[in-house]
Every structure is written in C-alpha cells, then in structure tokens.
Design an enzyme around this catalytic site. Structure first.
Site, PDB file in Angstrom:
ATOM      1  N   GLU A 175       0.598  -0.907   0.375  1.00 33.71           N
ATOM      2  CA  GLU A 175       0.042  -0.001   0.345  1.00 33.71           C
ATOM      3  C   GLU A 175       0.926   1.155   0.032  1.00 33.71           C
ATOM      4  O   GLU A 175       0.843   1.925   1.037  1.00 33.71           O
ATOM      5  CB  GLU A 175      -0.903  -0.419   1.070  1.00 33.71           C
ATOM      6  CG  GLU A 175      -2.058  -0.931   1.275  1.00 33.71           C
ATOM      7  CD  GLU A 175      -3.201  -1.152   2.512  1.00 33.71           C
ATOM      8  OE1 GLU A 175      -3.001  -0.283   2.810  1.00 33.71           O
ATOM      9  OE2 GLU A 175      -4.416  -1.148   1.612  1.00 33.71           O
ATOM     10  N   GLU A 376      -5.331  -8.453  -1.125  1.00 36.91           N
ATOM     11  CA  GLU A 376      -6.359  -7.741  -0.327  1.00 36.91           C
ATOM     12  C   GLU A 376      -7.532  -7.888   0.034  1.00 36.91           C
ATOM     13  O   GLU A 376      -7.803  -6.806  -1.275  1.00 36.91           O
ATOM     14  CB  GLU A 376      -6.068  -7.058   0.817  1.00 36.91           C
ATOM     15  CG  GLU A 376      -4.475  -7.231   0.982  1.00 36.91           C
ATOM     16  CD  GLU A 376      -3.203  -6.465   2.762  1.00 36.91           C
ATOM     17  OE1 GLU A 376      -4.899  -5.316   3.039  1.00 36.91           O
ATOM     18  OE2 GLU A 376      -2.391  -5.790   2.035  1.00 36.91           O
TER      19      GLU A 376
HETATM   20  C1  BGP Z   1      -4.396  -2.457   4.887  1.00 46.23           C
HETATM   21  C2  BGP Z   1      -3.176  -3.538   5.417  1.00 46.23           C
HETATM   22  C3  BGP Z   1      -2.749  -4.777   6.154  1.00 46.23           C
HETATM   23  C4  BGP Z   1      -4.489  -5.108   7.149  1.00 46.23           C
HETATM   24  C5  BGP Z   1      -5.694  -4.426   6.121  1.00 46.23           C
HETATM   25  C6  BGP Z   1      -6.932  -4.709   6.994  1.00 46.23           C
HETATM   26  O1  BGP Z   1      -4.610  -1.700   4.761  1.00 46.23           O
HETATM   27  O2  BGP Z   1      -2.258  -3.036   4.273  1.00 46.23           O
HETATM   28  O3  BGP Z   1      -2.073  -4.879   6.883  1.00 46.23           O
HETATM   29  O4  BGP Z   1      -4.020  -5.082   8.192  1.00 46.23           O
HETATM   30  O5  BGP Z   1      -4.954  -3.300   5.692  1.00 46.23           O
HETATM   31  O6  BGP Z   1      -7.235  -3.774   7.878  1.00 46.23           O
HETATM   32  P1  BGP Z   1      -7.562  -3.366   9.389  1.00 46.23           P
HETATM   33  O7  BGP Z   1      -5.869  -4.304  10.190  1.00 46.23           O
HETATM   34  O8  BGP Z   1      -7.022  -2.070  10.495  1.00 46.23           O
HETATM   35  O9  BGP Z   1      -9.067  -3.835   9.122  1.00 46.23           O
END
Ligand code: BGP
Length: 478
Positions: A175, A376
């Site tokens: 990201e 993701e």
């Molecule tokens: C993205 C990241 C991840 C992951 C995901 C979910 O932004 O790359 O590392 O964590 O989001 O977000 P969160 O964990 O804040 O729910």
C-alpha cells in the site's frame, strides 16, 4: 466459468501482524513492535521506548512463528494455490545496518517456503509491509532520509539471491500510497516527527512525507532492476491501496473532486511505478501544497528502468466525495469519505461494495494494461466461538461470495486478473486498531486483544466454503 485454470486462489498476511516471535531468532525491533493496542474509538499509541503500562500486540500476534507448519497445512487443506506473505526486514537485518544478514532469519523463511513448496503453494512475497527496523526510524527518521534507499536495496538483494529458487512473485512496498496520507508517516514511511504519539493524529510535514515517498519509489525501482538481474523469471509488482471514491452527486464540482481524488490518492504512486515517471498533475499538486522535492536526474533514470511487471492492490470498500460539507460521513481502512446511501457497512463502518471492485479493476486495467492481482480483500468482524469450537460466519461468506462474483464479471469484461488472496485468511492483529477482535480469518485463533488464549486454531464455516470455491475454481458459490 470464467476463472482461468491457473488462477491463484489464496490468502494473505503480513509478518508484523501474524508472526509474533518478536525477540526470537535474533530479530531486531521493528516500528510495528512499538505500536500499542487500540480499539475502534481509542487510537493506538506510537512509543519511542517500551512503556510498562502498554501492551504491544504485534509482538505476539497470531504466533505464526511457532505454528507455521500447522498453518500451512490448513492452507493446503483449503486448497490454496498461493500465499501472500511478507518478510520482516528485521529478521534479515535486525538494525538494517549490518553488513551480513542474520542466518536465523534467512533460515526461518526458507523453512516457510519449503513447507509451502511441499503443498505446491506459490508464495507471493512483500518486501516491506508496514514495518522497518526501528533503528532506521530512530537514526534517520525512516524514509525521510535518502540513506535508507541503499539499506533497503541491500536487504532486497539478499532475499532475492537467497530465495531465487523458492519465490517467483514479489511485491515491493505494501500500500505504497498510504504515504499520501498523514497516517502513513509512521506505519508506511517510518517517519516519526517530534511530538508524534497518537497513531491517528501524527505530526505531519508534508514535504518530508512526499520526499519519503519519492525515496520509496527509487528504492522500489532499484529492487525491480536488481530482482530481474538476479532472476529474469521474477515477476515483481507494486501494491496500491485502492480506496475508490464516487461523486456523491452529479454536481460537476463533485465530479472534479472525484477526478482529483483518483489522481492524487489512487494513481499518483501507481503512475510512477508503472510508467516510470511522475504524472503531469504532480506538479500542480506539489505547487498547491508548497512541496519542493529533491529528485535527481539519476533518480529519474532509475524510475524509468525499474517499472513493475504487474499491479497488485488491496480493496475493501468505497466512499463518496462531495463539496457539500454537511453530507453524512463513512469510514475506511485508510480513508473515509461521504456516506453512500446505496451501500451497507461492516461493523467497523467500512462500506461493502463488490461492484466497486469490478469498477476499480476495469479502471486500473484500462489505464495500465498490466496483469492485476488482488492481494487483499476481506471483512473484519466479531466472531463467536461456540460450543464444540465452531464459528458460524455467514456474513464473511456473503462478503466473499459477492466479491468473487464481481471478479468473475471483471474477467468476463476482459480484464487480465490472475489471482486473489483474501486478507487475513487466519485471524491476525488489525493494522489500524491493533485489535485481535477484528477478525478476518477463515481460521479462528484463540487469542484476545491482550494476547491471552491458547492460540489454538479452529476452522470457521467460511473455511469449508472457500475450500469448495477453490476446488471448483469459482464455480460453486452456493
Ligand atoms: C490494509 C493493510 C493490511 C490490513 C488491512 C485491514 O490497509 O495492508 O495490513 O491490516 O488493511 O485493515 P485493518 O487491519 O486495519 O482492519
């Protein structure tokens, strides 16, 4: 129907959110080890030094470090074709500045890759997923300093060489466009400006942040160049957090805002990494924000040569934008916006929008004509472990089903989409809140927000559902 036979079905994690074992195998301290736990309403704290009254969830996480064999067997049972994971830089170079890599760290990932190979699971490896050696933050203020580029390239070359037979797919920075937001200072860029403590409200120096981002672009391009030299078979991609917005109304002013958001947030980084140069609209953005960057002619040459082979992305939700300041608000993984009256939201307020995935993938493909990989996508929810250690999670199945249908439609549209790895295939620590309670997994990990629990793994209903999807290559979605 539409999914190609070699489609990479799988799941994703990041080292700092799943591994634990923070002081084992000579691992160095990473910036993620210094984030305390938060909740939906109280933000995480960024510590400079250990504070006795705080709990640091990433240090223990889901304890993959000690469970990797069992966990990989679970992936295999679901039929995973791919596992998107990251290497912790601090396991390879504990402070980032050593001349020789840490053998124990190299061996750990080699064992993981060998275990994956046993089940023919293809690793997709991120070099930097929201962590870096704490030493580099303390000493150089992270990516704000140019010195960090060479240190990163040293690390990248080490793992490329060492795992050149084991890994084919690589991603440089997770990201990377998180650096376009003040929130990205610490987590994404390792920048901790004086006075920063609240994760959601960091002291921001926009010039420093965009300079840091530039350093990451150069580091990413150099990694691509080195990787291709080390093994021409490597496929090296970037990774963008797609946080698409729609105009809330047909007001042309909303339309212009929407266009500006796509350029500044979704495309700024991807344009550089795919096209090898800054886009035309960057100049105005810098001018408007009084940003003057140090970009050398050598940097420009490197950016040109180090363009990526494919584009990977995270996608969770969409938001709206509007000039109307009174419009109702929504929240998101990195960024919120105006509320879309047509969408429902998750328990954490993220708007669920499968059609938005189709829209986004088509946009990216028409802009770049490069293969795309969704690395993701997922739903964080509160799960109930019931008697008999069963977890019924129809909400997760529903989210997954609808996004799979959207991908199928996208492939029918003609987009070259070659894989999908669900975020947090096993419960792990949330990046934004540090909670364990925000569960994404098909596999439940018995641990709470304070690391209490047996760390036993239990299969949720979604585990069996996804297994069937993979078995039928996306045909059986009942
Ligand atoms: C993205 C990241 C991840 C992951 C995901 C979910 O932004 O790359 O590392 O964590 O989001 O977000 P969160 O964990 O804040 O729910």
């Amino acid at each position: 129907m539409s999914f190609p036979n070699n489609f990479l079905w799988g799941g994703a994690t990041a080292a700092n959110q799943v591994e634990g074992g923070f002081n084992e195998g000579n691992k160095g301290r990473s910036i993620a080890d210094m984030l305390s736990n938060g909740t939906h309403s109280s933000p995480r704290t960024i510590s400079k030094e250990d504070e006795a009254d705080l709990y640091y969830p990433n240090r223990i996480a889901s304890d993959f470090y000690h469970h990797y064999k069992e966990d990989i067997a679970l992936m295999a049972e679901m039929g995973f074709k791919a596992y998107r994971m990251s290497i912790a830089w601090t396991r390879i170079y504990p402070t980032g500045e050593e001349d020789t890599p840490n053998e124990a760290g190299l061996k750990f990932y080699q064992d993981v890759f060998h275990e994956l190979k046993k089940y023919k699971i293809e690793p997709i490896v991120t070099l930097s997923h929201y962590e870096m050696p704490l030493n580099l933050t303390n000493k150089y203020n992270g990516w704000a300093s140019r010195e960090v580029i060479d240190l990163f390239v040293k690390y990248a070359k080490t793992v490329f060489e060492y795992y050149k037979e084991d890994v084919r797919y690589w991603l440089t920075f997770n990201e990377i466009n998180c650096g376009c937001l003040p929130l990205g200072n610490y987590m994404s860029l390792g920048i901790r400006n004086e006075g920063t403590r609240n994760f959601l409200d960091q002291v921001d120096d926009i010039t420093l942040r965009y300079q840091g981002l530039h350093h990451q672009f150069v580091a990413s391009a150099r990694a691509v160049i080195e990787g291709h030299r080390i093994n021409p078979e490597f496929r090296i991609g970037n990774m963008i957090a797609m946080m698409p917005v729609y105009p809330l109304t047909p007001n042309p002013k909303d339309m212009l805002l929407y266009q500006k958001n796509w350029r500044d947030m979704q495309y700024y980084c991807c344009d550089v990494q795919v096209r090898g140069e800054y886009p035309y609209y960057a100049d105005k953005f810098w001018r408007d924000h009084d940003i003057t960057l140090n970009i050398t002619s050598e940097d420009r040459e490197i950016l040109k040569q180090g363009t990526v082979d494919f584009v990977s992305l995270s996608y969770y939700q969409t938001n709206c934008v509007t000039v109307d300041e009174h419009a109702a608000k929504s929240s998101g993984n990195l960024l919120g916006g105006a509320k879309n009256p047509y969408l429902e939201s998750s328990e954490w307020g993220w708007q669920i929008d499968p059609d938005g995935l189709r829209f986004t993938l088509n946009e990216l493909y028409s802009r770049y004509q490069l293969p795309l990989l969704v690395v993701e996508n997922g739903l964080g929810a509160v799960d109930q472990l019931e008697e008999g250690n069963v977890i019924h999670d129809p909400y997760r199945i529903d989210y997954l089903r609808r996004h799979i249908i959207a991908m199928e439609e996208t492939i029918e549209d003609g987009v070259d989409l070659f894989g999908y790895t669900w975020w947090g295939w096993i419960d792990l620590v949330s990046a934004s809140t540090g909670e364990m309670a925000k569960r994404y997994g098909f596999v439940y990990v018995d641990s709470d927000d304070f690391g209490h629990g047996s760390f036993q793994r239990y299969k949720k209903d979604s585990f069996y559902w996804y297994k069937k999807v993979i078995e039928t290559n996306g045909r059986d979605l009942d």
